[in-house]
Design an enzyme around this catalytic site. Structure first.
Site, PDB file in Angstrom:
ATOM      1  CG  HIS A   8       0.752 -15.820  13.127  1.00 15.50           C
ATOM      2  ND1 HIS A   8       0.322 -15.662  11.826  1.00 15.50           N
ATOM      3  CD2 HIS A   8       2.095 -15.683  13.097  1.00 15.50           C
ATOM      4  CE1 HIS A   8       1.358 -15.432  11.043  1.00 15.50           C
ATOM      5  NE2 HIS A   8       2.448 -15.436  11.781  1.00 15.50           N
ATOM      6  CD  GLU A  83       8.908 -14.843  12.486  1.00 13.49           C
ATOM      7  OE1 GLU A  83       9.730 -15.284  13.328  1.00 13.49           O
ATOM      8  OE2 GLU A  83       8.324 -15.552  11.649  1.00 13.49           O
TER       9      GLU A  83
END
Length: 202
Positions: A8, A83
């Site tokens: 990202h 994550e």
């Protein structure tokens, strides 16, 4: 089949060097520019995606929307791309944990997850599960997976057969793309095809 793994774009917590993990954070102006640039670089290479997998966290979803010009309803949201969970350390600055085994960036081989945090073993299990599922469920085409820094480092570690102590051996900048050829059972990282967006936008 070819798998493209995209990290990202930058958030304020990235720029402030804070543990981010499962926190819901937005792209900052740099992160938006990085997402636009990686989309441009992918188009220049003539790359279109047959399927898009994405972490459920907003910073990953927004990156995918900007980079692909697709809406989020077209994405396959996959929790295995999330994550690592930093537990009670989320939001804290890295420098606050100097000398601590709870600081994953200091000595990953000795990392001990903090209260509420996720272990490297668990992270490896789920990214391995994702990679093997993509390999087994798809036979051809271009696949995009949008994920996060530590998770992508763990994918690289798994595919290269390295140890936890080697977690930070490779550079995975915001909006950089790792390219993996999937041939039968083999996952082959194509170092010659990587896209380093952070060379253009920092």
């Amino acid at each position: 089949m070819r798998l493209y793994i995209l990290r990202h774009g930058q958030t304020d917590l990235n720029s402030e060097k804070r543990f981010q993990g499962h926190m819901q954070t937005e792209l900052n102006d740099v992160g938006i520019a990085q997402s636009e640039k990686v989309g441009e670089l992918l188009r220049e290479r003539g790359i279109k995606f047959d399927k898009i997998y994405c972490s459920p966290l907003e910073r990953a979803i927004k990156t995918a929307e900007i980079a692909t010009s697709e809406t989020r309803d077209k994405f396959i949201i996959d929790d295995d791309l999330t994550e690592i969970d930093f537990g009670i350390n989320e939001g804290r600055k890295y420098e606050e944990l100097q000398g601590s085994k709870n600081n994953i960036f200091l000595s990953p081989g000795n990392y001990m997850p903090p209260e509420g945090g996720e272990s490297l073993e668990t992270l490896k299990f789920r990214v391995k599960r994702f990679l093997e599922r993509v390999r087994d469920e798809n036979n051809e085409g271009n696949i995009l997976a949008v994920s996060h820094g530590t998770a992508i480092h763990m994918m690289l570690l798994y595919m290269r057969g390295m140890e936890f102590s080697d977690l930070w051996t490779e550079h995975v900048g915001n909006c950089n793309v790792t390219v993996v050829d999937i041939e039968g059972w083999e996952l082959k990282i194509r170092d010659d095809l990587q896209i380093e967006t952070d060379k253009y936008v920092k």
